[in-house]
Motif scaffolding. Structure first.
Motif, PDB file in Angstrom:
ATOM      1  N   GLN A  55      90.425  58.839  79.163  1.00  0.00           N
ATOM      2  CA  GLN A  55      89.467  60.033  78.284  1.00  0.00           C
ATOM      3  C   GLN A  55      89.782  60.634  77.752  1.00  0.00           C
ATOM      4  OE1 GLN A  55      85.780  59.291  78.201  1.00  0.00           O
ATOM      5  NE2 GLN A  55      86.008  60.756  77.109  1.00  0.00           N
ATOM      6  N   LEU A  56      90.110  61.515  78.555  1.00  0.00           N
ATOM      7  CA  LEU A  56      91.131  63.026  77.264  1.00  0.00           C
ATOM      8  C   LEU A  56      91.805  62.394  76.700  1.00  0.00           C
ATOM      9  CD1 LEU A  56      91.449  65.534  77.990  1.00  0.00           C
ATOM     10  CD2 LEU A  56      93.563  65.275  79.411  1.00  0.00           C
TER      11      LEU A  56
ATOM     12  N   LEU B 201      89.489  61.117  73.911  1.00  0.00           N
ATOM     13  CA  LEU B 201      88.729  62.332  73.413  1.00  0.00           C
ATOM     14  C   LEU B 201      89.315  62.959  72.192  1.00  0.00           C
ATOM     15  CD1 LEU B 201      86.462  63.826  73.340  1.00  0.00           C
ATOM     16  CD2 LEU B 201      87.119  65.118  75.290  1.00  0.00           C
TER      17      LEU B 201
ATOM     18  N   ASP C  71      84.973  63.887  65.168  1.00  0.00           N
ATOM     19  CA  ASP C  71      84.425  64.753  65.200  1.00  0.00           C
ATOM     20  C   ASP C  71      83.379  65.291  66.060  1.00  0.00           C
ATOM     21  OD1 ASP C  71      83.667  64.669  62.572  1.00  0.00           O
ATOM     22  OD2 ASP C  71      84.783  66.777  62.901  1.00  0.00           O
TER      23      ASP C  71
ATOM     24  N   LEU D 269      85.980  65.523  80.358  1.00  0.00           N
ATOM     25  CA  LEU D 269      85.106  66.023  79.151  1.00  0.00           C
ATOM     26  C   LEU D 269      85.652  67.681  79.372  1.00  0.00           C
ATOM     27  CD1 LEU D 269      82.117  64.161  78.674  1.00  0.00           C
ATOM     28  CD2 LEU D 269      83.897  64.007  77.295  1.00  0.00           C
TER      29      LEU D 269
ATOM     30  N   GLN E 222      74.088  64.109  72.575  1.00  0.00           N
ATOM     31  CA  GLN E 222      75.126  64.057  73.105  1.00  0.00           C
ATOM     32  C   GLN E 222      75.110  65.464  73.957  1.00  0.00           C
ATOM     33  OE1 GLN E 222      79.628  62.845  70.699  1.00  0.00           O
ATOM     34  NE2 GLN E 222      78.311  65.605  70.125  1.00  0.00           N
TER      35      GLN E 222
ATOM     36  N   SER F 131      88.377  63.184  68.238  1.00  0.00           N
ATOM     37  CA  SER F 131      87.859  64.511  67.723  1.00  0.00           C
ATOM     38  C   SER F 131      88.798  65.325  67.180  1.00  0.00           C
ATOM     39  CB  SER F 131      87.772  65.490  68.668  1.00  0.00           C
ATOM     40  OG  SER F 131      88.722  65.756  69.641  1.00  0.00           O
TER      41      SER F 131
ATOM     42  N   THR G  78      83.764  58.246  72.761  1.00  0.00           N
ATOM     43  CA  THR G  78      85.230  58.061  73.609  1.00  0.00           C
ATOM     44  C   THR G  78      83.881  57.510  75.531  1.00  0.00           C
ATOM     45  OG1 THR G  78      84.451  60.611  74.231  1.00  0.00           O
ATOM     46  CG2 THR G  78      86.514  59.286  72.788  1.00  0.00           C
ATOM     47  N   VAL G  79      82.991  58.129  74.837  1.00  0.00           N
ATOM     48  CA  VAL G  79      82.877  58.443  76.963  1.00  0.00           C
ATOM     49  C   VAL G  79      81.917  57.003  77.347  1.00  0.00           C
ATOM     50  CG1 VAL G  79      79.941  59.051  78.491  1.00  0.00           C
ATOM     51  CG2 VAL G  79      81.741  60.231  77.469  1.00  0.00           C
TER      52      VAL G  79
ATOM     53  N   ALA H 106      82.356  62.153  69.401  1.00  0.00           N
ATOM     54  CA  ALA H 106      83.413  62.051  69.411  1.00  0.00           C
ATOM     55  C   ALA H 106      83.148  61.871  71.469  1.00  0.00           C
ATOM     56  CB  ALA H 106      84.285  62.866  69.978  1.00  0.00           C
ATOM     57  N   VAL H 107      82.712  62.336  71.673  1.00  0.00           N
ATOM     58  CA  VAL H 107      81.987  62.172  73.150  1.00  0.00           C
ATOM     59  C   VAL H 107      80.507  60.746  72.821  1.00  0.00           C
ATOM     60  CG1 VAL H 107      80.572  63.404  75.238  1.00  0.00           C
ATOM     61  CG2 VAL H 107      81.387  64.926  73.430  1.00  0.00           C
TER      62      VAL H 107
END
Length: 568
Positions: free
Chosen positions: A218-219, A222, A241, A434, A44, A226, A248-249, A244-245
């Protein structure tokens, strides 16, 4: 008191007690998670640092005369050097879980080298007919030998980087930066650390808005995954949490790829395509394959080419005194910004405040990182990755081992370029989304040092308010002037001199940090009450390495090297 059964007096509300170490962190700097979890967390961190690693060469390499193949090689080199520098920093430098990657601070000085007359063929004062003929010759020359222009420019950037690295190496290893940072207090650290995060606002939502149909989902996703999902689903395992990256990515990346292959951006403007498409960077096609078959190339005989970057791969560096001085000033600006990022990383790793000698040691190794950037030719300098510092806060995992694993991923995917190019195809709008969260975390980490200060003091209010306001206002003037005029407020015939003035005053963290530091050590310093107002008494025990036992636990060198290189 009237009557015999009167109720007890209600307790007065108490303020939250200051904490030298941040509570609520699941794994601190010395406590690694289980290996499977550590590997995923390390991957990540690799994904997060890819944004800057791809965006900077994508913007600079075409201006240098390079194509997609050169861009892919530069990204591989930058990734490889970032892995080496991160390992060196976590093992021998500050020992913090800090990722050392590319820096936007160096971009302005690099562009000045790219636009230098000896590379662009400036002939402004010549006869118009001569200008036209020379222009045609240059077009033919660069059409046939564009690679030559790229290599010449790269060598000049390398030379400037090599010279500039000496500044941080000398300041760090000589202990000069230690003597400077010993006067740093929680009060002066607040503007420095806060604007190391908040000052990068221009890379946040403006990047999301360039492709709002990808960046905004994405925002939003995320934040939902999270912040809200862990409290709604009550899984008890910190999955949402902490990872999360990755979740979501992956979701938004697949969505963006479907839009790309579906032709949604075929007729869009070039800038929109650059922010939205998953194939716009041209890295996947440019990353080479290697034939392992006996009877000529075929798809089933092709494997990703293994390419290890090496020093002076573009040829011997060239040196120019003016460009070297400009890059040295840029290196100093990056040094100040990285000081704020180091402090934020130590906070989110749940370590004690950095002793001045450890911070100075980290700066010295960051200087070695810039030296490696110059030797290998990464087209950019090295500094602490602010976005990865924010990721520590999101995951609540400040383990050193996790960041060392991420350095392993950087080196691995830089050698196998084809695999690395797949992950590097993440659209910039996703990266900007991000940034919105990670830069905000670093900024709020700086604000958290207010708990050590007296906020009822007018001296505190003045230093905080004035330094933060000027930290935003001064760079806004310089950046706005540059955007309108095409050059900075300081505009002479010497590009290098212009950069020496314009670059420092274009950095929010540099302006705010230097102003707060100066005001804090000069304004009413002899007043006995001021020391407590600044919060300096909270950091007294961390001024020296040996005055707090926890420093040995968090920052001591491995392999018993403290015996030969003692900290003070």
């Amino acid at each position: 008191m009237a009557g015999g059964g009167g109720g007890a007096k209600a307790e007065e509300p108490q303020p939250h007690p200051p904490k030298e170490q941040l509570p609520g962190v699941s794994f601190c700097i010395t406590s690694p998670p289980p290996w499977p979890e550590a590997i995923l967390l390390g991957f990540q961190h690799y994904l997060v640092m890819l944004g800057t690693t791809v965006i900077i060469p994508t913007a600079l390499v075409p201006q240098m005369g390079g194509g997609n193949e050169e861009k892919a090689k530069v990204i591989q080199t930058l990734l490889f050097v970032a892995g080496l520098n991160t390992l060196a920093q976590t093992l021998f430098g500050s020992r913090l879980p800090a990722v050392i990657g590319g820096s936007y601070t160096f971009v302005a000085a690099t562009i000045s080298i790219i636009l230098a007359g000896r590379f662009s063929g400036d002939v402004e004062d010549a006869n118009p007919i001569v200008v036209f003929l020379i222009w045609i010759l240059f077009q033919l020359y660069y059409l046939m030998f564009g690679w030559c222009k790229f290599k010449r420019t790269m060598r000049a950037i390398q030379g400037a980087m090599i010279v500039a690295s000496t500044l941080q190496i000398v300041l760090g290893f000589s202990g000069l930066w230690r003597n400077v940072t010993r006067f740093l207090s929680p009060l002066s650290a607040v503007p420095l650390v806060s604007l190391a995060g908040f000052g990068l606002y221009e890379f946040g939502f403006p990047g999301v808005a360039k492709c709002v149909e990808i960046g905004l989902p994405q925002l939003i996703i995320l934040i939902l995954v999270s912040q809200y999902a862990p409290h709604v689903l009550h899984s008890g395992k910190n999955i949402f949490d902490r990872f999360a990256v990755i979740f979501t990515v992956a979701i938004v990346w697949i969505y963006a790829h479907l839009l790309t292959v579906g032709g949604a951006y075929n007729d869009a403007a070039p800038k929109t395509q650059a922010s939205c498409r998953t194939d716009r960077a041209g890295l996947i096609d440019a990353a080479p394959w290697m034939n392992v078959g006996k009877y000529g190339p075929s798809k089933r005989n092709m494997i990703p080419e293994i390419r290890i970057p090496y020093p002076f791969q573009w040829g011997p560096p060239s040196f120019d005194a003016g460009e070297a001085f400009a890059m040295m000033v840029t290196s100093f600006v990056a040094l100040v910004e990285s000081t704020g990022a180091f402090i934020a990383v130590s906070r989110y790793a749940s370590a004690t405040p950095l002793p001045a000698s450890i911070l100075s040691r980290g700066v010295g190794w960051q200087g070695i990182g810039i030296l490696l950037s110059g030797l290998f030719g990464t087209v950019n300098g090295s500094s602490v990755s602010v976005e990865n510092a924010g990721l520590l806060a999101l995951t609540r995992v400040g383990s050193r081992r996790v960041v060392q694993i991420s350095a392993g991923f950087m080196i691995f995917f830089s050698i196998l370029g084809k695999f690395g190019a797949v992950f590097a195809s993440i659209p910039p709008a996703i990266v900007a989304a991000l940034y919105c969260l990670f830069f905000a975390y670093v900024g709020s980490g700086g604000l958290s040092f207010l708990q050590f200060c007296n906020l009822n003091s007018f001296r505190t209010k003045f230093i905080l308010g004035f330094s933060i306001f000027m930290g935003f206002s001064v760079p806004q003037y310089f950046n706005e002037f540059t955007a309108i005029r095409g050059y900075g407020p300081v505009h002479t015939s010497g590009r290098w001199f212009n950069d020496m003035i314009n670059v420092p005053f274009s950095s929010e963290a540099f302006v705010a940090g230097c102003l707060a530091y100066f005001l804090d050590i000069t304004l009413h310093r002899k007043d006995s009450a001021v020391r407590k107002d600044r919060g300096k008494h909270w950091w007294d025990k961390f001024r020296s390495y040996k005055t707090d036992m926890r420093s040995e636990e968090f920052y001591s060198l491995p392999f018993n090297l403290n015996k030969y290189f003692p900290s003070v």
